[in-house]
Design an enzyme around this catalytic site. Structure first.
Site, mmCIF file in Angstrom:
data_model
loop_
_atom_site.group_PDB
_atom_site.id
_atom_site.type_symbol
_atom_site.label_atom_id
_atom_site.label_comp_id
_atom_site.label_asym_id
_atom_site.label_seq_id
_atom_site.Cartn_x
_atom_site.Cartn_y
_atom_site.Cartn_z
ATOM 1 N N GLY A 1 0.773 -1.237 0.000
ATOM 2 C CA GLY A 1 0.000 0.000 0.000
ATOM 3 C C GLY A 1 0.803 1.286 0.000
ATOM 4 O O GLY A 1 0.231 2.358 0.145
ATOM 5 N N TRP B 1 2.329 2.854 -2.528
ATOM 6 C CA TRP B 1 1.913 3.707 -3.643
ATOM 7 C C TRP B 1 0.522 4.254 -3.379
ATOM 8 O O TRP B 1 0.252 5.425 -3.652
ATOM 9 C CB TRP B 1 1.933 2.930 -4.961
ATOM 10 C CG TRP B 1 3.290 2.782 -5.579
ATOM 11 C CD1 TRP B 1 4.502 2.923 -4.963
ATOM 12 C CD2 TRP B 1 3.560 2.466 -6.929
ATOM 13 N NE1 TRP B 1 5.511 2.698 -5.862
ATOM 14 C CE2 TRP B 1 4.958 2.409 -7.081
ATOM 15 C CE3 TRP B 1 2.761 2.192 -8.023
ATOM 16 C CZ2 TRP B 1 5.576 2.118 -8.294
ATOM 17 C CZ3 TRP B 1 3.374 1.898 -9.236
ATOM 18 C CH2 TRP B 1 4.763 1.867 -9.373
ATOM 19 N N ASP C 1 -7.100 -10.965 -8.897
ATOM 20 C CA ASP C 1 -6.165 -10.993 -10.019
ATOM 21 C C ASP C 1 -6.802 -10.208 -11.167
ATOM 22 O O ASP C 1 -7.887 -10.560 -11.647
ATOM 23 C CB ASP C 1 -5.926 -12.447 -10.427
ATOM 24 C CG ASP C 1 -4.923 -12.606 -11.554
ATOM 25 O OD1 ASP C 1 -4.742 -11.659 -12.353
ATOM 26 O OD2 ASP C 1 -4.329 -13.689 -11.654
ATOM 27 N N ASP D 1 2.884 -1.930 -10.237
ATOM 28 C CA ASP D 1 4.049 -2.445 -9.528
ATOM 29 C C ASP D 1 3.961 -3.971 -9.499
ATOM 30 O O ASP D 1 4.436 -4.623 -8.582
ATOM 31 C CB ASP D 1 4.100 -1.873 -8.102
ATOM 32 C CG ASP D 1 5.485 -1.986 -7.481
ATOM 33 O OD1 ASP D 1 6.421 -2.440 -8.174
ATOM 34 O OD2 ASP D 1 5.642 -1.632 -6.304
ATOM 35 N N LYS E 1 6.561 -0.262 -13.058
ATOM 36 C CA LYS E 1 7.875 -0.398 -12.426
ATOM 37 C C LYS E 1 8.302 -1.849 -12.536
ATOM 38 O O LYS E 1 7.555 -2.764 -12.205
ATOM 39 C CB LYS E 1 7.811 0.011 -10.957
ATOM 40 C CG LYS E 1 9.170 -0.007 -10.268
ATOM 41 C CD LYS E 1 9.072 0.445 -8.838
ATOM 42 C CE LYS E 1 8.458 -0.584 -7.978
ATOM 43 N NZ LYS E 1 9.188 -1.346 -7.063
#
Length: 191
Positions: free
Chosen positions: A57, A59, A96, A120, A160
């Site tokens: 968490g 970000w 997902d 990420d 990222k």
């Protein structure tokens, strides 16, 4: 010293870890996003945000804080297969993103799409080049699928990833985006 204690010593001394901890962020990654935001103006975009691979968490905390400070009332939806403790101003979907149920849940929360997708998502590395390249391709494929479904024309996707995977993902993305940038940051060095 053993490998674990060497890693821990570098981790504790890392400026990004110290900065994230001082600001109350859950993860070092928040400092990385802050740096990318300063460089590319991500949080200044007047749009809803979809964050993928959000747990634990860090970000989400950064996005929430920046949106509150700027007075932007845009929605943020975070998605991860791992549970995440609630972040004020962020709607979390546990699932997902490649599964229909999760896509439907995100669609119900972001029915008009988004102008920014932050990812990420990172597959666990096996240190076997062939296996890792397949995992990387699957992540890139998932990002393209999600982008096609949710991202506005002219929107931005930030993913990222490790330096090793960056060129591979970027080459696949160039067919689908008008501009692809691979940015290497000092914070990306292995701890």
């Amino acid at each position: 010293m053993g490998k674990t204690s060497d890693w821990y010593a570098r981790h504790v001394g890392d400026s990004f870890v110290r900065t994230s901890k001082a600001w109350g962020y859950r993860a070092r990654a928040a400092s990385k996003l802050k740096r990318l935001d300063a460089r590319y103006g991500l949080m200044s975009r007047p749009c809803d945000v979809l964050e993928l691979g959000s747990s634990p968490g860090g970000w989400s905390q950064y996005i929430s804080y920046e949106r509150r400070v700027s007075g932007m009332a845009w929605r943020t939806v975070s998605v991860d297969t791992r549970a995440m403790v609630r972040v004020p101003g962020v709607s979390f979907v546990h699932g997902d993103i490649t599964e229909a149920e999760t896509m439907a849940e995100v669609s119900s929360r972001l029915p008009s799409g988004v102008g920014l997708i932050l990812s990420d998502i990172c597959q666990t590395t096996s240190c076997e080049r062939f296996r890792d390249s397949i995992a990387t391709a699957k992540v890139a494929e998932a990002l393209l699928m999600v982008s096609r479904r949710f991202l506005f024309d002219g929107g931005a996707l930030l993913h990222k990833t490790s330096v090793i995977r960056a060129e591979h993902i970027a080459s696949g993305m160039e067919w689908h985006f008008s501009r692809v940038v691979v940015y290497r940051d000092s914070s990306s060095e292995a701890l």
